[in-house]
Design a protein around this motif. Structure first.
Motif, PDB file in Angstrom:
ATOM      1  N   LYS A  80     -19.982 -43.123  -4.250  1.00  0.00           N
ATOM      2  CA  LYS A  80     -20.265 -43.866  -5.475  1.00  0.00           C
ATOM      3  C   LYS A  80     -19.811 -43.089  -6.701  1.00  0.00           C
ATOM      4  CE  LYS A  80     -24.189 -46.262  -5.958  1.00  0.00           C
ATOM      5  NZ  LYS A  80     -25.649 -46.490  -5.885  1.00  0.00           N
ATOM      6  N   LEU A  82     -16.966 -41.182  -6.886  1.00  0.00           N
ATOM      7  CA  LEU A  82     -15.518 -41.021  -7.025  1.00  0.00           C
ATOM      8  C   LEU A  82     -14.917 -41.933  -8.096  1.00  0.00           C
ATOM      9  CD1 LEU A  82     -13.110 -39.453  -5.900  1.00  0.00           C
ATOM     10  CD2 LEU A  82     -12.574 -41.503  -4.633  1.00  0.00           C
ATOM     11  N   PRO A  83     -15.287 -43.217  -8.203  1.00  0.00           N
ATOM     12  CA  PRO A  83     -14.727 -44.017  -9.309  1.00  0.00           C
ATOM     13  C   PRO A  83     -15.056 -43.434 -10.681  1.00  0.00           C
ATOM     14  CG  PRO A  83     -15.717 -45.445  -7.676  1.00  0.00           C
ATOM     15  CD  PRO A  83     -16.083 -44.056  -7.293  1.00  0.00           C
ATOM     16  N   GLN A  86     -12.630 -40.536 -11.178  1.00  0.00           N
ATOM     17  CA  GLN A  86     -11.287 -41.016 -11.502  1.00  0.00           C
ATOM     18  C   GLN A  86     -11.225 -41.523 -12.935  1.00  0.00           C
ATOM     19  OE1 GLN A  86     -10.572 -43.860  -8.338  1.00  0.00           O
ATOM     20  NE2 GLN A  86      -9.209 -42.405  -7.349  1.00  0.00           N
ATOM     21  N   ARG A  87     -12.261 -42.206 -13.363  1.00  0.00           N
ATOM     22  CA  ARG A  87     -12.284 -42.724 -14.732  1.00  0.00           C
ATOM     23  C   ARG A  87     -12.290 -41.573 -15.726  1.00  0.00           C
ATOM     24  NH1 ARG A  87     -15.049 -47.967 -16.668  1.00  0.00           N
ATOM     25  NH2 ARG A  87     -14.337 -47.946 -18.814  1.00  0.00           N
ATOM     26  N   TYR A  89     -11.103 -38.585 -15.236  1.00  0.00           N
ATOM     27  CA  TYR A  89      -9.771 -37.970 -15.236  1.00  0.00           C
ATOM     28  C   TYR A  89      -8.803 -38.801 -16.078  1.00  0.00           C
ATOM     29  CZ  TYR A  89      -5.313 -36.188 -13.659  1.00  0.00           C
ATOM     30  OH  TYR A  89      -4.052 -35.665 -13.626  1.00  0.00           O
ATOM     31  N   GLU A  90      -8.917 -40.126 -15.962  1.00  0.00           N
ATOM     32  CA  GLU A  90      -8.013 -40.971 -16.731  1.00  0.00           C
ATOM     33  C   GLU A  90      -8.287 -40.872 -18.230  1.00  0.00           C
ATOM     34  OE1 GLU A  90      -8.783 -44.682 -14.795  1.00  0.00           O
ATOM     35  OE2 GLU A  90      -6.731 -44.749 -14.039  1.00  0.00           O
ATOM     36  N   GLU A  94      -3.718 -35.802 -22.351  1.00  0.00           N
ATOM     37  CA  GLU A  94      -2.707 -34.843 -21.901  1.00  0.00           C
ATOM     38  C   GLU A  94      -2.594 -33.711 -22.916  1.00  0.00           C
ATOM     39  OE1 GLU A  94      -1.026 -34.769 -19.187  1.00  0.00           O
ATOM     40  OE2 GLU A  94      -1.201 -36.756 -18.322  1.00  0.00           O
ATOM     41  N   LYS A  96      -3.526 -31.938 -19.165  1.00  0.00           N
ATOM     42  CA  LYS A  96      -4.808 -31.732 -18.493  1.00  0.00           C
ATOM     43  C   LYS A  96      -4.569 -31.096 -17.135  1.00  0.00           C
ATOM     44  CE  LYS A  96      -4.660 -36.618 -17.305  1.00  0.00           C
ATOM     45  NZ  LYS A  96      -5.283 -37.904 -17.574  1.00  0.00           N
ATOM     46  N   GLN A 122      -7.581 -36.035  -2.470  1.00  0.00           N
ATOM     47  CA  GLN A 122      -7.022 -37.253  -1.907  1.00  0.00           C
ATOM     48  C   GLN A 122      -6.832 -38.329  -2.960  1.00  0.00           C
ATOM     49  OE1 GLN A 122      -9.300 -38.721   1.369  1.00  0.00           O
ATOM     50  NE2 GLN A 122      -9.480 -36.731   2.326  1.00  0.00           N
ATOM     51  N   PHE A 123      -7.593 -38.232  -4.046  1.00  0.00           N
ATOM     52  CA  PHE A 123      -7.607 -39.339  -4.996  1.00  0.00           C
ATOM     53  C   PHE A 123      -7.278 -38.931  -6.425  1.00  0.00           C
ATOM     54  CE2 PHE A 123     -10.572 -40.356  -1.561  1.00  0.00           C
ATOM     55  CZ  PHE A 123      -9.920 -41.459  -1.051  1.00  0.00           C
ATOM     56  N   ILE A 124      -7.348 -37.658  -6.776  1.00  0.00           N
ATOM     57  CA  ILE A 124      -6.884 -37.209  -8.084  1.00  0.00           C
ATOM     58  C   ILE A 124      -6.023 -35.969  -7.872  1.00  0.00           C
ATOM     59  CG2 ILE A 124      -8.883 -38.123  -9.351  1.00  0.00           C
ATOM     60  CD1 ILE A 124      -9.914 -35.269  -9.570  1.00  0.00           C
ATOM     61  N   PRO A 125      -5.079 -35.686  -8.779  1.00  0.00           N
ATOM     62  CA  PRO A 125      -4.277 -34.478  -8.633  1.00  0.00           C
ATOM     63  C   PRO A 125      -5.103 -33.229  -8.897  1.00  0.00           C
ATOM     64  CG  PRO A 125      -3.411 -35.898 -10.372  1.00  0.00           C
ATOM     65  CD  PRO A 125      -4.698 -36.465  -9.956  1.00  0.00           C
ATOM     66  N   VAL A 126      -4.867 -32.192  -8.120  1.00  0.00           N
ATOM     67  CA  VAL A 126      -5.602 -30.938  -8.265  1.00  0.00           C
ATOM     68  C   VAL A 126      -4.589 -29.813  -8.435  1.00  0.00           C
ATOM     69  CG1 VAL A 126      -7.100 -29.294  -7.096  1.00  0.00           C
ATOM     70  CG2 VAL A 126      -7.611 -31.715  -6.974  1.00  0.00           C
ATOM     71  N   ASP A 127      -4.837 -28.918  -9.394  1.00  0.00           N
ATOM     72  CA  ASP A 127      -3.927 -27.795  -9.638  1.00  0.00           C
ATOM     73  C   ASP A 127      -4.356 -26.546  -8.883  1.00  0.00           C
ATOM     74  OD1 ASP A 127      -2.029 -28.697 -11.898  1.00  0.00           O
ATOM     75  OD2 ASP A 127      -4.001 -29.384 -12.526  1.00  0.00           O
TER      76      ASP A 127
END
Lengths: 189, 189
Positions: A80, A82-83, A86-87, A89-90, A94, A96, A122-127
């Motif tokens: 629950k 993860l959305p 993601q939000r 992160y969005e 920049e 980021k 799996q769902f957001i980019p990770v550095d």
């Protein structure tokens, strides 16, 4: 900085604009703590006086994604949650960067169940991934320093001999030798 | 704590005697384990017996500690039914706990979320208002529905979650719920 005391007062330095931008960005990272579990406790300790993340310019924890440029995912991410992640992160502006802190954020850890995301990458980019359960504050500082080295190279032309980037060499090798396993039981009969 | 008694010894509990006296024609069973007494009632008798346990002067179970459920699928021992709804009652006046169980057997396959007419019990929210969220959790995790509940929605998983995850025939790692998200990359945000 200290450099101004070693130089005459009317001196002029020349550099590239991108290097100045990178230098200012790397020296004022504002993290967004996405702390959902015990890694968040280590994250708090890192920002406090004993470990003092302020030495690296990253002590201003921002709880608004619009004001921060480093997302630290500290802890397990539920299905629950993860959305929301993601939000957030969005919503970050920049440039980021993202740190996946600890075993749960990177792989799901021991929570291999229907309710836990098996690695936020799996769902957001990770550095940068930081191992540990939870990682010690020194380890998190190592991760922030790795982010700083990534920022240093941002939009700077590659310096490698074949025109490619030189690997950052960020991965930290373990400072111990694992003992052979399995070992015999020392209790019971 | 009473001494452990063997399974055939008569269960001596003052509340059980009162319940048996008041509900002579109902099917009542009881078990005892390490001094902890469990009363097993039929689902249809649950609500009047719970009302009696709270209001009777010799019972006075004024506090409902917990409502939970058990799925006895693949249980090694023969049980009266597949699902048990468990009520943990506490009397503050007499410092006494009583477990009340009622057993239910599903009438349709249990891998979905549709309402099963056999998996209904009466809500006790009108007796103990605190039962509202615990009954919602039992509904969410086991799919057991409560009649006359004021707000029977899922409480932990989301509204259209395709299963009741604590049923034993639901796989531990889920049926892909933790993988079904959009993937953000560095260009999509």
């Amino acid at each position: 900085m200290g450099i101004e005391t070693a130089l005459p007062t009317d001196v002029m330095l020349t550099t590239q604009l991108q290097r100045v931008i990178n230098w200012s960005r790397r020296s004022s990272i504002w993290p967004l703590p996405f702390a959902t579990a015990c890694c968040g406790i280590e994250l708090m300790a890192t920002a406090c006086s004993r470990f003092d993340l302020a030495r690296f310019g990253a002590e201003v924890m921002r709880f608004s994604p619009r004001q921060s440029d480093l997302l630290i995912v500290a802890g397990r991410v539920g299905i629950k949650m993860l959305p929301v992640l993601q939000r957030m992160y969005e919503q970050m502006t920049e440039p980021k960067w993202v740190i996946s802190m600890g075993a749960c954020a990177s792989t799901g850890g021991v929570f291999d169940t229907y309710a836990t995301v098996q690695g936020c990458d799996q769902f957001i980019p990770v550095d940068v991934y930081i191992p540990g359960c939870p990682p010690r504050p020194e380890m998190l500082i190592e991760g922030v320093m790795a982010i700083q080295r990534i920022i240093d190279e941002d939009r700077i032309p590659p310096k490698g001999p074949d025109g490619k980037r030189v690997p950052l060499g960020i991965a930290v090798s373990p400072n111990y030798t694992p003992k052979p396993q399995p070992v015999g039981l020392t209790v019971g009969s | 704590m009473a001494a452990p008694t063997d399974a055939t010894a008569p269960i001596d509990h003052p509340a059980l005697a009162r319940v048996k006296e008041a509900f002579r024609d109902r099917r009542l069973r009881a078990t005892q384990f390490r001094g902890q007494v469990t009363l097993i009632v039929e689902p249809a008798d649950l609500h009047p017996i719970m009302q009696f346990l709270r209001d009777d002067a010799a019972c006075t179970y004024n506090f409902l500690s917990d409502v939970t459920a058990v799925d006895y699928l693949h249980y090694p021992q023969e049980m009266p039914g597949r699902f048990a709804v468990v009520y943990n009652l506490l009397s503050h006046d007499r410092d006494d706990r009583l477990i009340v169980k009622t057993f239910l057997d599903p009438s349709i396959p249990t891998d979905g979320t549709e309402a099963d007419p056999a998996l209904f019990v009466d809500s006790v929210t009108d007796i103990w208002p605190g039962a509202e969220w615990t009954e919602r959790e039992v509904f969410d995790m086991f799919g057991i529905r409560f009649r006359n509940h004021p707000d029977l929605r899922r409480i932990l998983t989301w509204e259209d979650y395709p299963a009741h995850p604590l049923r034993k025939d639901y796989p531990l790692r889920g049926r892909g719920e933790r993988e079904s998200y959009r993937v953000l990359d560095r260009t999509s945000s």
